[in-house]
Design a protein around this motif. Structure first.
Motif, PDB file in Angstrom:
ATOM      1  N   LEU A  35       0.822  -1.209   0.000  1.00 32.17           N
ATOM      2  CA  LEU A  35       0.000   0.000   0.000  1.00 32.17           C
ATOM      3  C   LEU A  35       0.858   1.263   0.000  1.00 32.17           C
ATOM      4  O   LEU A  35       0.556   2.240  -0.696  1.00 32.17           O
ATOM      5  N   LEU A  36       1.923   1.243   0.773  1.00 33.08           N
ATOM      6  CA  LEU A  36       2.806   2.409   0.832  1.00 33.08           C
ATOM      7  C   LEU A  36       3.469   2.663  -0.519  1.00 33.08           C
ATOM      8  O   LEU A  36       3.544   3.812  -0.986  1.00 33.08           O
ATOM      9  N   ARG A  37       3.951   1.597  -1.160  1.00 36.77           N
ATOM     10  CA  ARG A  37       4.592   1.775  -2.462  1.00 36.77           C
ATOM     11  C   ARG A  37       3.617   2.366  -3.467  1.00 36.77           C
ATOM     12  O   ARG A  37       3.949   3.292  -4.215  1.00 36.77           O
ATOM     13  N   GLU A  38       2.417   1.843  -3.477  1.00 35.99           N
ATOM     14  CA  GLU A  38       1.435   2.321  -4.437  1.00 35.99           C
ATOM     15  C   GLU A  38       1.046   3.768  -4.156  1.00 35.99           C
ATOM     16  O   GLU A  38       0.930   4.590  -5.067  1.00 35.99           O
ATOM     17  N   ALA A  39       0.879   4.094  -2.904  1.00 35.76           N
ATOM     18  CA  ALA A  39       0.514   5.461  -2.548  1.00 35.76           C
ATOM     19  C   ALA A  39       1.645   6.433  -2.869  1.00 35.76           C
ATOM     20  O   ALA A  39       1.414   7.528  -3.402  1.00 35.76           O
ATOM     21  N   ILE A  40       2.881   6.051  -2.571  1.00 36.70           N
ATOM     22  CA  ILE A  40       4.018   6.933  -2.844  1.00 36.70           C
ATOM     23  C   ILE A  40       4.169   7.153  -4.343  1.00 36.70           C
ATOM     24  O   ILE A  40       4.448   8.271  -4.795  1.00 36.70           O
ATOM     25  N   ARG A  41       3.970   6.107  -5.142  1.00 33.27           N
ATOM     26  CA  ARG A  41       4.043   6.275  -6.595  1.00 33.27           C
ATOM     27  C   ARG A  41       2.976   7.270  -7.070  1.00 33.27           C
ATOM     28  O   ARG A  41       3.234   8.100  -7.946  1.00 33.27           O
ATOM     29  N   GLU A  42       1.783   7.177  -6.493  1.00 34.51           N
ATOM     30  CA  GLU A  42       0.719   8.105  -6.879  1.00 34.51           C
ATOM     31  C   GLU A  42       1.046   9.525  -6.427  1.00 34.51           C
ATOM     32  O   GLU A  42       0.823  10.484  -7.172  1.00 34.51           O
ATOM     33  N   HIS A  43       1.605   9.660  -5.238  1.00 37.53           N
ATOM     34  CA  HIS A  43       2.003  10.995  -4.776  1.00 37.53           C
ATOM     35  C   HIS A  43       3.120  11.560  -5.657  1.00 37.53           C
ATOM     36  O   HIS A  43       3.133  12.766  -5.937  1.00 37.53           O
ATOM     37  N   ASP A  44       4.020  10.708  -6.084  1.00 38.24           N
ATOM     38  CA  ASP A  44       5.079  11.152  -7.001  1.00 38.24           C
ATOM     39  C   ASP A  44       4.478  11.652  -8.312  1.00 38.24           C
ATOM     40  O   ASP A  44       4.887  12.695  -8.846  1.00 38.24           O
ATOM     41  N   ARG A  45       3.513  10.900  -8.856  1.00 35.36           N
ATOM     42  CA  ARG A  45       2.882  11.307 -10.118  1.00 35.36           C
ATOM     43  C   ARG A  45       2.182  12.649  -9.965  1.00 35.36           C
ATOM     44  O   ARG A  45       2.311  13.533 -10.822  1.00 35.36           O
ATOM     45  N   ARG A  46       1.458  12.805  -8.856  1.00 37.50           N
ATOM     46  CA  ARG A  46       0.740  14.068  -8.642  1.00 37.50           C
ATOM     47  C   ARG A  46       1.713  15.235  -8.474  1.00 37.50           C
ATOM     48  O   ARG A  46       1.444  16.353  -8.915  1.00 37.50           O
ATOM     49  N   TYR A  47       2.839  14.974  -7.843  1.00 34.84           N
ATOM     50  CA  TYR A  47       3.801  16.048  -7.581  1.00 34.84           C
ATOM     51  C   TYR A  47       4.600  16.401  -8.835  1.00 34.84           C
ATOM     52  O   TYR A  47       4.721  17.573  -9.198  1.00 34.84           O
ATOM     53  N   VAL A  49       4.267  15.107 -12.151  1.00 35.93           N
ATOM     54  CA  VAL A  49       3.597  15.136 -13.448  1.00 35.93           C
ATOM     55  C   VAL A  49       2.426  16.108 -13.450  1.00 35.93           C
ATOM     56  O   VAL A  49       2.290  16.946 -14.338  1.00 35.93           O
ATOM     57  N   GLU A  50       1.566  15.995 -12.417  1.00 38.42           N
ATOM     58  CA  GLU A  50       0.372  16.832 -12.378  1.00 38.42           C
ATOM     59  C   GLU A  50       0.614  18.191 -11.725  1.00 38.42           C
ATOM     60  O   GLU A  50      -0.221  19.096 -11.848  1.00 38.42           O
ATOM     61  N   ASN A  51       1.722  18.331 -10.996  1.00 40.13           N
ATOM     62  CA  ASN A  51       1.978  19.552 -10.225  1.00 40.13           C
ATOM     63  C   ASN A  51       0.824  19.868  -9.284  1.00 40.13           C
ATOM     64  O   ASN A  51       0.446  21.026  -9.084  1.00 40.13           O
ATOM     65  N   ASP A  52       0.256  18.813  -8.686  1.00 40.98           N
ATOM     66  CA  ASP A  52      -0.918  18.968  -7.831  1.00 40.98           C
ATOM     67  C   ASP A  52      -0.836  18.011  -6.639  1.00 40.98           C
ATOM     68  O   ASP A  52      -1.626  17.072  -6.520  1.00 40.98           O
ATOM     69  N   PRO A  53       0.124  18.232  -5.732  1.00 40.74           N
ATOM     70  CA  PRO A  53       0.247  17.333  -4.576  1.00 40.74           C
ATOM     71  C   PRO A  53      -0.967  17.438  -3.666  1.00 40.74           C
ATOM     72  O   PRO A  53      -1.570  18.509  -3.540  1.00 40.74           O
ATOM     73  N   ILE A  54      -1.310  16.308  -3.031  1.00 35.37           N
ATOM     74  CA  ILE A  54      -2.488  16.301  -2.154  1.00 35.37           C
ATOM     75  C   ILE A  54      -2.108  16.075  -0.697  1.00 35.37           C
ATOM     76  O   ILE A  54      -2.993  16.017   0.159  1.00 35.37           O
ATOM     77  N   ILE A  55      -0.817  15.911  -0.395  1.00 36.85           N
ATOM     78  CA  ILE A  55      -0.368  15.812   0.988  1.00 36.85           C
ATOM     79  C   ILE A  55       0.847  16.711   1.169  1.00 36.85           C
ATOM     80  O   ILE A  55       1.514  17.079   0.208  1.00 36.85           O
ATOM     81  N   ALA A  56       1.116  17.065   2.410  1.00 34.33           N
ATOM     82  CA  ALA A  56       2.254  17.928   2.718  1.00 34.33           C
ATOM     83  C   ALA A  56       3.563  17.160   2.570  1.00 34.33           C
ATOM     84  O   ALA A  56       3.598  15.929   2.670  1.00 34.33           O
ATOM     85  N   ASP A  57       4.649  17.914   2.356  1.00 38.02           N
ATOM     86  CA  ASP A  57       5.962  17.285   2.195  1.00 38.02           C
ATOM     87  C   ASP A  57       6.341  16.461   3.416  1.00 38.02           C
ATOM     88  O   ASP A  57       6.922  15.370   3.295  1.00 38.02           O
ATOM     89  N   ARG A  58       6.041  16.971   4.612  1.00 42.08           N
ATOM     90  CA  ARG A  58       6.398  16.242   5.829  1.00 42.08           C
ATOM     91  C   ARG A  58       5.649  14.918   5.919  1.00 42.08           C
ATOM     92  O   ARG A  58       6.191  13.908   6.378  1.00 42.08           O
ATOM     93  N   THR A  59       4.394  14.930   5.473  1.00 44.17           N
ATOM     94  CA  THR A  59       3.614  13.692   5.489  1.00 44.17           C
ATOM     95  C   THR A  59       4.204  12.688   4.497  1.00 44.17           C
ATOM     96  O   THR A  59       4.329  11.493   4.794  1.00 44.17           O
ATOM     97  N   TYR A  60       4.565  13.193   3.321  1.00 47.09           N
ATOM     98  CA  TYR A  60       5.191  12.322   2.324  1.00 47.09           C
ATOM     99  C   TYR A  60       6.470  11.713   2.893  1.00 47.09           C
ATOM    100  O   TYR A  60       6.722  10.511   2.739  1.00 47.09           O
ATOM    101  N   ASP A  61       7.284  12.533   3.540  1.00 45.14           N
ATOM    102  CA  ASP A  61       8.539  12.032   4.109  1.00 45.14           C
ATOM    103  C   ASP A  61       8.290  10.940   5.141  1.00 45.14           C
ATOM    104  O   ASP A  61       9.059   9.965   5.234  1.00 45.14           O
ATOM    105  N   SER A  62       7.231  11.075   5.921  1.00 45.52           N
ATOM    106  CA  SER A  62       6.934  10.055   6.942  1.00 45.52           C
ATOM    107  C   SER A  62       6.526   8.740   6.293  1.00 45.52           C
ATOM    108  O   SER A  62       6.885   7.653   6.776  1.00 45.52           O
ATOM    109  N   LEU A  63       5.781   8.805   5.176  1.00 45.98           N
ATOM    110  CA  LEU A  63       5.406   7.590   4.455  1.00 45.98           C
ATOM    111  C   LEU A  63       6.650   6.910   3.877  1.00 45.98           C
ATOM    112  O   LEU A  63       6.797   5.685   3.944  1.00 45.98           O
ATOM    113  N   PHE A  64       7.538   7.718   3.311  1.00 47.36           N
ATOM    114  CA  PHE A  64       8.746   7.183   2.703  1.00 47.36           C
ATOM    115  C   PHE A  64       9.635   6.524   3.764  1.00 47.36           C
ATOM    116  O   PHE A  64      10.162   5.421   3.564  1.00 47.36           O
ATOM    117  N   THR A  65       9.768   7.191   4.904  1.00 49.69           N
ATOM    118  CA  THR A  65      10.587   6.646   5.992  1.00 49.69           C
ATOM    119  C   THR A  65       9.996   5.347   6.526  1.00 49.69           C
ATOM    120  O   THR A  65      10.725   4.389   6.832  1.00 49.69           O
TER     121      THR A  65
END
Length: 722
Positions: A35-47, A49-65
């Motif tokens: 689930l984390l891999r799939e979500a991170i890939r989607e967040h990467d695409r939004r950030y 490719v779409e230039n439309d992130p839906i979560i904060a950078d700190r939240t993204y970092d916590s998922l990655f960690t």
């Protein structure tokens, strides 16, 4: 598994806390990782490719960690996991592989008539009228020069004759191959037929998807341009300058040097990005280039917003001119535009030559010449602690050389010229070599840039000495320490042929060397583990260092890099004091006594005193003396047999050390200098002589003689050698 809000808790509202890793079962960990891999890939695409992130950078970092922690704890690593972006183990060399399809070059010109000739040839061979009349109102709308990607996604006009116009990115072209949606290979362009496999490095670039999104082809090979954004390039160059390293000339050089690193962790630390711009091969049938580009974002492949589809060459020329006007405002470097025939069947008809595609043409921009904006100012700290402000520029052509940095000399000159970040300035090259800011052409901000109070490298106080500023950190400053190691090994130091600037940087970056004393503690295993070092080069350096454990006192004093003490002054100090301890004690206790030595005045004496009374310097010198025992020269005073001659020595002599040979000729009336000029009479070249000095000798018509010829010259002049 497809990403859906209700199925993946890490997509829109990720938790702020996680259960301890130790509390999870293997099955729970595996599901959470998926689930984390799939979500991170989607967040990467939004950030990216779409230039439309839906979560904060700190939240993204916590998922990655969290993903990293789970993969490590449960041994769930995978080649296409997002965590591969942090890099992997270093490799020994790149493997050469063939491309899926040839990656040819593009015919190009900066002349508009050449662009029109390209259009005439294309239309002639395709039997297309020059007017490009659209067959319907819908097609006319579709081929309007102001169209965007979204206007064409469902348009039937993709079959009409048209050009697609794109920026000509100034980066590094890479072939990316996806099988079943997974990235399996990334290959440099190379010779167009085959290139280097840089897959491991490409995986570290966040904008490169490890897996494609949506309904993608089973097999897809695309061409992308890896680049370094301009603001990231300037920030990276600033860091390099402040670390005492050479800045990259332009973003392309920085990108090329990065993508070919053998250590992926180094690549991961550098700010690379990518645009995808061409299909090389696909298992799905595509009719046009525009159709392919329209699909890229849905597949997770990033494209530039600066795309256009036009019907006439006049529209393509207007596109180029408009982009040229906005060139400086773009966040990445481009050096022109590329005009491509859109329809794939038409491309097939036009074909290719041995070197380039006949369906594309690059309309180049003129090089920026001399005038360019200042994007930032960095402070470069040299070996002696001098802090020099350096302007970081948009790359500009100055006398045929690309320049991205230029000296601002000193704080007084900055104030006098009223130079500040944001100003547009004229850049010149002193003596056709060193770039400097000549004048401000247009002010972009008020006032002038001011030197900071502390060193950007070690945070020590910057002290003003007249117009100059100096770091007071001494060898406690990383920049001064690195430069001191380079100088120690240079021609003016101990002349270690196996240790150049690049080698020193490697040793320091690898944590093997912090000060010059650490050089003598190196071993072959440490050296051969570094990129580019083999057994022979390692043994040669270690042998050189062993031979330099008892250097002549004059060479040792010069190699220490004491401010204002070069080879000539070092020889005079060595003659006067004969031992290092005597010279150091005098410098510390009675510096005024140094002023009685030739080549030493009050300023030099003060510099020598300050050097040896610095705690940081004293610690380094004490450590160095545990490995090195400087020897006094044993040359008796002679006559004037060599009066008026100037010698330069390079390489290793059998009968003398270089310092002894210098002392010998000076004792008989000659001058001995460290560099070749028009005033040099002889370059004495021993074994392993430096190529640069021999080239300088050839340029200045200076005779190059070997040791036997040098001995014969001494005999001819009546110099008695004991």
């Amino acid at each position: 598994m497809s990403v859906a809000d209700e199925d993946n808790p890490y997509l829109r509202d990720p938790p702020t806390e996680f259960r301890p890793v130790d509390d999870l079962s293997a099955d729970e960990a595996e599901r959470q990782v998926a689930l984390l891999r799939e979500a991170i890939r989607e967040h990467d695409r939004r950030y990216y490719v779409e230039n439309d992130p839906i979560i904060a950078d700190r939240t993204y970092d916590s998922l990655f960690t969290r993903l990293q922690a789970l993969e490590e704890a449960f041994d769930l690593g995978h080649p296409d996991s997002p965590t591969r972006r942090v890099g992997g183990e270093p490799i020994d060399a790149f493997e050469t592989v063939s491309h899926v399809a040839p990656m040819l070059s593009i015919d190009q010109s900066g002349e508009v008539e050449d662009v029109r000739e390209f259009d005439r040839r294309v239309r002639r061979e395709l039997n297309v009228a020059g007017s490009g009349t659209a067959s319907s109102d819908a097609e006319a709308d579709a081929t309007d020069s102001n169209a965007t990607l979204s206007d064409f996604e469902d348009s039937s006009a993709t079959g009409a004759f048209a050009y697609v116009c794109e920026p000509k990115f100034d980066g590094v072209s890479i072939e990316f191959v996806y099988e079943e949606g997974r990235l399996v290979r990334a290959v440099t362009r190379g010779d167009g037929r085959e290139g280097d496999d840089v897959t491991t490095n490409a995986r570290t670039i966040a904008a490169v998807p490890q897996r494609l999104h949506g309904e993608h082809p089973d097999f897809l090979a695309v061409r992308g341009e890896v680049y370094m954004p301009k603001d990231a390039f300037q920030a990276y160059n600033r860091e390099r300058i402040e670390r005492g390293e050479e800045a990259f000339a332009n973003p392309r050089n920085a990108t090329a040097g990065t993508i070919r690193q053998l250590d992926p962790t180094v690549v991961a630390e550098r700010p690379l990005s990518v645009f995808f711009f061409e299909v090389l091969d696909s298992s799905d049938g595509l009719e046009s280039h525009w159709e392919a580009l329209s699909n890229f974002p849905a597949w997770g492949l990033r494209v530039t917003d600066e795309l256009d589809r036009v019907e006439t060459i006049d529209d393509a020329i207007a596109y180029r001119d408009e982009l040229l006007d906005r060139r400086d405002d773009l966040p990445y470097e481009i050096d022109g535009v590329v005009i491509k025939v859109d329809d794939y069947d038409a491309r097939e008809t036009l074909g290719v030559t041995a070197r380039h595609d006949r369906w594309a043409f690059a309309y180049k921009f003129p090089a920026r010449a001399e005038v360019t904006p200042i994007q930032d100012v960095a402070v470069q700290v040299g070996r002696t602690g001098r802090a020099t402000p350096v302007a970081l520029l948009d790359p500009v052509d100055v006398g045929g050389v690309t320049v991205s940095r230029a000296s601002l000399h000193n704080p007084e000159e900055i104030a006098e010229k009223n130079v500040n970040v944001g100003d547009t300035v004229r850049v010149q090259r002193a003596g056709d070599v060193i770039p400097y800011v000549e004048e401000v052409v247009e002010k972009g901000s008020e006032g002038h840039w001011a030197m900071p109070d502390s060193c950007p490298v070690c945070d020590s106080v910057l002290e003003r000495d007249g117009p100059m500023a100096f770091c007071t950190g001494g060898l406690a400053c990383d920049a001064q320490r690195r430069r001191s190691i380079e100088y120690y090994a240079s021609d003016d130091g101990l002349d270690l042929e196996g240790l150049g600037e690049k080698s020193v940087r490697q040793l320091v970056d690898a944590g093997l060397v912090e000060t010059v004393a650490d050089l003598y503690e190196l071993n072959g295993i440490q050296l051969t583990a570094l990129e580019g070092w083999g057994r022979t080069s390692a043994e040669n350096l270690l042998s050189e260092l062993e031979e330099k454990r008892e250097p002549p006192l004059s060479e040792f004093l010069s190699a220490l890099g004491i401010p204002l003490v070069g080879p000539t002054t070092a020889r005079e100090l060595a003659r006067e004091f004969e031992t290092f301890d005597a010279m150091r004690e005098t410098a510390i206790e009675s510096p005024e006594e140094l002023e009685g030595v030739d080549e030493v005045g009050e300023t030099v004496a003060t510099a020598v005193h300050d050097f040896f009374t610095s705690e940081a310097n004293a610690a380094v010198v004490s450590h160095l003396l545990e490995h090195v025992d400087p020897q006094a020269a044993d040359v008796e005073a002679g006559g004037d047999e060599l009066d008026g001659l100037t010698f330069v020595f390079t390489g290793a002599l059998d009968e003398w050390t270089r310092s002894d040979a210098q002392d010998l000729v000076e004792a008989h009336g000659a001058n001995a200098t460290s560099s070749v000029s028009g005033n040099t009479d002889y370059l004495v070249a021993g074994e392993g002589a430096g190529a640069s000095k021999q080239e300088d000798a050839a340029d200045n018509d200076v005779p190059i003689i070997d040791e036997a010829e040098f001995r014969a010259l001494l005999d001819e002049r009546g110099v008695e050698i004991k």
